[in-house]
Design an enzyme around this catalytic site. Structure first.
Site, mmCIF file in Angstrom:
data_model
loop_
_atom_site.group_PDB
_atom_site.id
_atom_site.type_symbol
_atom_site.label_atom_id
_atom_site.label_comp_id
_atom_site.label_asym_id
_atom_site.label_seq_id
_atom_site.Cartn_x
_atom_site.Cartn_y
_atom_site.Cartn_z
ATOM 1 N N ILE A 136 3.104 0.388 -5.405
ATOM 2 C CA ILE A 136 2.143 0.542 -4.297
ATOM 3 C C ILE A 136 1.215 1.718 -4.580
ATOM 4 O O ILE A 136 1.683 2.824 -4.873
ATOM 5 C CB ILE A 136 2.862 0.787 -2.947
ATOM 6 C CG1 ILE A 136 3.936 -0.280 -2.702
ATOM 7 C CG2 ILE A 136 1.860 0.807 -1.795
ATOM 8 C CD1 ILE A 136 4.734 -0.061 -1.409
ATOM 9 N N ASN B 287 -3.360 -0.756 -2.362
ATOM 10 C CA ASN B 287 -3.625 -0.237 -1.014
ATOM 11 C C ASN B 287 -4.633 0.921 -1.013
ATOM 12 O O ASN B 287 -5.452 1.026 -0.114
ATOM 13 C CB ASN B 287 -2.290 0.219 -0.397
ATOM 14 C CG ASN B 287 -2.475 1.126 0.802
ATOM 15 O OD1 ASN B 287 -2.858 0.679 1.885
ATOM 16 N ND2 ASN B 287 -2.226 2.417 0.618
ATOM 17 N N TYR C 95 -18.291 1.418 0.551
ATOM 18 C CA TYR C 95 -16.954 0.947 0.946
ATOM 19 C C TYR C 95 -16.971 -0.563 1.217
ATOM 20 O O TYR C 95 -16.104 -1.302 0.739
ATOM 21 C CB TYR C 95 -16.522 1.707 2.198
ATOM 22 C CG TYR C 95 -15.178 1.317 2.771
ATOM 23 C CD1 TYR C 95 -13.997 1.731 2.171
ATOM 24 C CD2 TYR C 95 -15.096 0.532 3.933
ATOM 25 C CE1 TYR C 95 -12.763 1.384 2.706
ATOM 26 C CE2 TYR C 95 -13.869 0.187 4.481
ATOM 27 C CZ TYR C 95 -12.700 0.617 3.870
ATOM 28 O OH TYR C 95 -11.472 0.269 4.406
ATOM 29 N N LYS D 91 -14.914 -3.626 -0.643
ATOM 30 C CA LYS D 91 -14.000 -4.543 0.049
ATOM 31 C C LYS D 91 -14.458 -5.997 -0.088
ATOM 32 O O LYS D 91 -13.618 -6.899 -0.223
ATOM 33 C CB LYS D 91 -13.852 -4.147 1.520
ATOM 34 C CG LYS D 91 -13.105 -2.833 1.725
ATOM 35 C CD LYS D 91 -11.700 -2.860 1.124
ATOM 36 C CE LYS D 91 -10.890 -1.618 1.408
ATOM 37 N NZ LYS D 91 -9.581 -1.616 0.733
HETATM 38 N N1 LIG Z 1 -6.787 2.791 8.454
HETATM 39 C C1 LIG Z 1 -7.499 1.773 8.866
HETATM 40 O O1 LIG Z 1 -7.867 1.670 10.054
HETATM 41 C C2 LIG Z 1 -7.880 0.664 7.908
HETATM 42 C C3 LIG Z 1 -8.616 -0.430 8.369
HETATM 43 C C4 LIG Z 1 -8.945 -1.439 7.472
HETATM 44 C C5 LIG Z 1 -8.534 -1.372 6.147
HETATM 45 N N2 LIG Z 1 -7.829 -0.285 5.724
HETATM 46 C C6 LIG Z 1 -7.447 -0.236 4.321
HETATM 47 O O2 LIG Z 1 -6.066 0.072 4.245
HETATM 48 C C7 LIG Z 1 -5.809 0.845 3.070
HETATM 49 C C8 LIG Z 1 -5.099 2.150 3.438
HETATM 50 O O3 LIG Z 1 -5.893 2.841 4.384
HETATM 51 P P1 LIG Z 1 -5.367 4.203 5.058
HETATM 52 O O4 LIG Z 1 -6.136 4.375 6.303
HETATM 53 O O5 LIG Z 1 -3.886 4.215 5.095
HETATM 54 O O6 LIG Z 1 -5.907 5.286 4.003
HETATM 55 P P2 LIG Z 1 -5.626 6.867 3.918
HETATM 56 O O7 LIG Z 1 -4.769 7.322 5.041
HETATM 57 O O8 LIG Z 1 -6.945 7.515 3.689
HETATM 58 O O9 LIG Z 1 -4.766 6.960 2.574
HETATM 59 C C9 LIG Z 1 -5.369 6.628 1.371
HETATM 60 C C10 LIG Z 1 -4.323 6.673 0.278
HETATM 61 O O10 LIG Z 1 -5.015 6.379 -0.953
HETATM 62 C C11 LIG Z 1 -4.741 7.407 -1.888
HETATM 63 N N3 LIG Z 1 -5.877 7.695 -2.738
HETATM 64 C C12 LIG Z 1 -7.152 7.999 -2.369
HETATM 65 N N4 LIG Z 1 -7.874 8.333 -3.451
HETATM 66 C C13 LIG Z 1 -7.034 8.236 -4.522
HETATM 67 C C14 LIG Z 1 -7.175 8.486 -5.913
HETATM 68 N N5 LIG Z 1 -8.328 8.928 -6.434
HETATM 69 N N6 LIG Z 1 -6.109 8.279 -6.728
HETATM 70 C C15 LIG Z 1 -4.918 7.888 -6.219
HETATM 71 N N7 LIG Z 1 -4.729 7.637 -4.908
HETATM 72 C C16 LIG Z 1 -5.767 7.827 -4.077
HETATM 73 C C17 LIG Z 1 -4.431 8.649 -1.040
HETATM 74 O O11 LIG Z 1 -3.588 9.525 -1.780
HETATM 75 P P3 LIG Z 1 -4.062 10.932 -2.411
HETATM 76 O O12 LIG Z 1 -5.216 11.444 -1.613
HETATM 77 O O13 LIG Z 1 -2.823 11.766 -2.340
HETATM 78 O O14 LIG Z 1 -4.427 10.619 -3.839
HETATM 79 C C18 LIG Z 1 -3.680 8.038 0.138
HETATM 80 O O15 LIG Z 1 -2.308 7.937 -0.166
HETATM 81 C C19 LIG Z 1 -7.171 1.059 2.399
HETATM 82 O O16 LIG Z 1 -7.361 0.069 1.409
HETATM 83 C C20 LIG Z 1 -8.154 0.851 3.536
HETATM 84 O O17 LIG Z 1 -9.413 0.425 3.072
HETATM 85 C C21 LIG Z 1 -7.498 0.735 6.569
#
Ligand SMILES: NC(=O)c1ccc[n+]([C@@H]2O[C@H](COP(=O)([O-])OP(=O)(O)OC[C@H]3O[C@@H](n4cnc5c(N)ncnc54)[C@H](OP(=O)(O)O)[C@@H]3O)[C@@H](O)[C@H]2O)c1
Length: 172
Positions: free
Chosen positions: A8, A84, A151, A155
């Protein structure tokens, strides 16, 4: 016993961390990839963390080899890749974005999942184990939104990529 293994991305927080926690609670093995790690997940014996910056897309093949070195693939019920991790930024109109920001965002949200999927399919090609790739998309990939062009494009790309690979792998 056949155990399921989940690779993941983005397990340091948010959806990826919670998903990993739920899978670990059910006795599965989880291999997490993110730059930071998670105190919640580090408590589980079946959790192995890989500190890695997914913008280093040329390093992904080596990373996945290291992960597969840890998995006894022939004694596995399911091997699953969950793409993810994503980067929401830059959140501004495209004329305000510079090349570096656009490049980094697409590397993390679109190119890294494509390269991970490619390596995952190659690494598991000759095994009988059930294989699955799950790509986390967003509603943003289906409608235009001002200040979210990078973004949303990533997607929309993930959506098409998922369909293309699904067609390629339909008989596998
Ligand atoms: N939250 C929502 O409402 C929502 C809605 C629709 C879709 N999504 C999708 O769901 C997924 C997760 O969203 P989330 O809200 O849980 O995101 P989040 O809280 O911002 O977490 C993002 C994760 O991605 C990792 N990440 C970011 N940049 C990275 C890099 N350069 N290398 C390795 N890891 C990296 C971060 O870890 P580090 O910073 O530690 O590297 C973190 O663990 C995404 O694909 C997002 O587009 C979310």
């Amino acid at each position: 016993m056949n155990i399921s293994h989940f690779i993941i991305t983005g397990t340091s927080r948010g959806i990826g961390e919670q998903l990993a926690r739920m899978l670990l609670e059910n006795g599965n093995f989880v291999y997490g990839i993110s730059r930071g790690d998670s105190n919640v997940l580090n408590k589980y014996e079946n959790y192995i963390h890989f500190n890695f910056d997914l913008s280093d897309v040329l390093g992904i093949e080596h990373l996945l080899s290291k992960i597969f070195d840890q998995i006894n693939i022939n004694n596995t019920g399911l091997i699953c890749l969950i793409n993810n991790a994503a980067m929401l930024e830059p959140l501004k109109s495209i004329d305000q974005c510079n090349a570096e920001e656009i490049n980094k965002s697409l590397q993390i949200s679109l190119i890294a999942p494509m390269v991970l999927s490619s390596c995952f399919i190659k690494q598991t090609d000759n095994v009988q184990t059930r294989r699955k790739i799950i790509n986390i998309s967003s509603g943003s990939g289906t409608f235009p939104a001002p200040a979210m062009s990078v973004y949303s494009t990533a997607k929309a790309g993930i959506n098409m990529f998922t369909q293309c690979v699904g067609a390629e792998q339909s008989k596998r």
